[in-house]
Design an enzyme around this catalytic site. Structure first.
Site, PDB file in Angstrom:
ATOM      1  N   TYR A  15      43.041  48.031  30.986  1.00 25.45           N
ATOM      2  CA  TYR A  15      42.184  46.870  31.146  1.00 25.45           C
ATOM      3  C   TYR A  15      41.161  46.858  30.291  1.00 25.45           C
ATOM      4  O   TYR A  15      40.742  46.057  29.430  1.00 25.45           O
ATOM      5  CB  TYR A  15      42.030  46.390  32.593  1.00 25.45           C
ATOM      6  N   ASP A  39      38.166  34.537  39.100  1.00 26.88           N
ATOM      7  CA  ASP A  39      36.908  35.035  38.533  1.00 26.88           C
ATOM      8  C   ASP A  39      36.025  33.804  38.001  1.00 26.88           C
ATOM      9  O   ASP A  39      36.378  33.011  37.236  1.00 26.88           O
ATOM     10  CB  ASP A  39      37.611  35.603  37.326  1.00 26.88           C
TER      11      ASP A  39
END
Lengths: 125, 125
Positions: A15, A39
């Site tokens: 990631y 998020d």
């Protein structure tokens, strides 16, 4: 079979590194088809791989460079990890300190991402 | 009224400092009567203030010294914070790197704590 600690840490590294390389497909490839992304936490949840792809298309487009600022913590189906995102905004540099949690399914795919950060974690200059 | 960023950060500081001072009541005082604690994530959840008190009676009894290792991240009803716990075990020192999340109710009390850490975050010597 539950996901292993090694697999979780590898996902975190993929990631972080893929974000910095702008490798959208490598990021999206970590997620399950039915994944959710929140998020930051408290904002509307993106549901499903197409919404996840759309979210990261924008996020990667910012050219953010991510770096771990501590060790990933693995527990249960989760990993939590602290990192910083360094972003260029209109020629100004911004630095955001974030903690993400990934929850994994039994196939080792991320089914839930939650990002913890707020205005107080945002430094420009 | 939702809890403010300042209130959340103050709760984290009270938690870290009270743990290090062995002040059990100050820690338990952060929690709502119906709070839950999952430490580490993936283990049975302690439900209710008496179970929370019992958990911290044992945890504080270890004499752990906590220190923040990064800034608290506030988002939605939550704060996430990275810290280290330094513990003396049978004369040996142990160091554990942990990320906790607190979720707050509208009265500013912690209603959910989750602790992310695993064996890989545990260093002895």
């Amino acid at each position: 079979m539950p996901v292993t600690t090694e697999d979780k840490i590898k996902a975190v590294e993929t990631y972080i590194n893929s974000f910095s390389k702008g490798d959208l497909e490598a990021i999206v490839g970590l997620y399950a088809d039915n994944a959710t992304v929140e998020d930051p936490v408290g904002t509307p949840i993106k549901e499903g791989i197409e919404a996840v792809r759309e979210f990261y298309t924008g996020a990667v487009g910012n050219g953010a460079q991510l770096e771990l600022t501590g060790t990933p913590r693995c527990a249960g189906d989760y990993v939590a990890f602290p990192f910083a995102a360094n972003i260029n905004m209109d020629g100004n540099k911004a630095h955001i300190e974030i903690i993400d949690t990934f929850r994994f399914n039994r196939d080792g795919q991320v089914i839930e991402m939650r990002a913890f950060w707020g205005p107080e974690n945002f430094v420009t200059g």
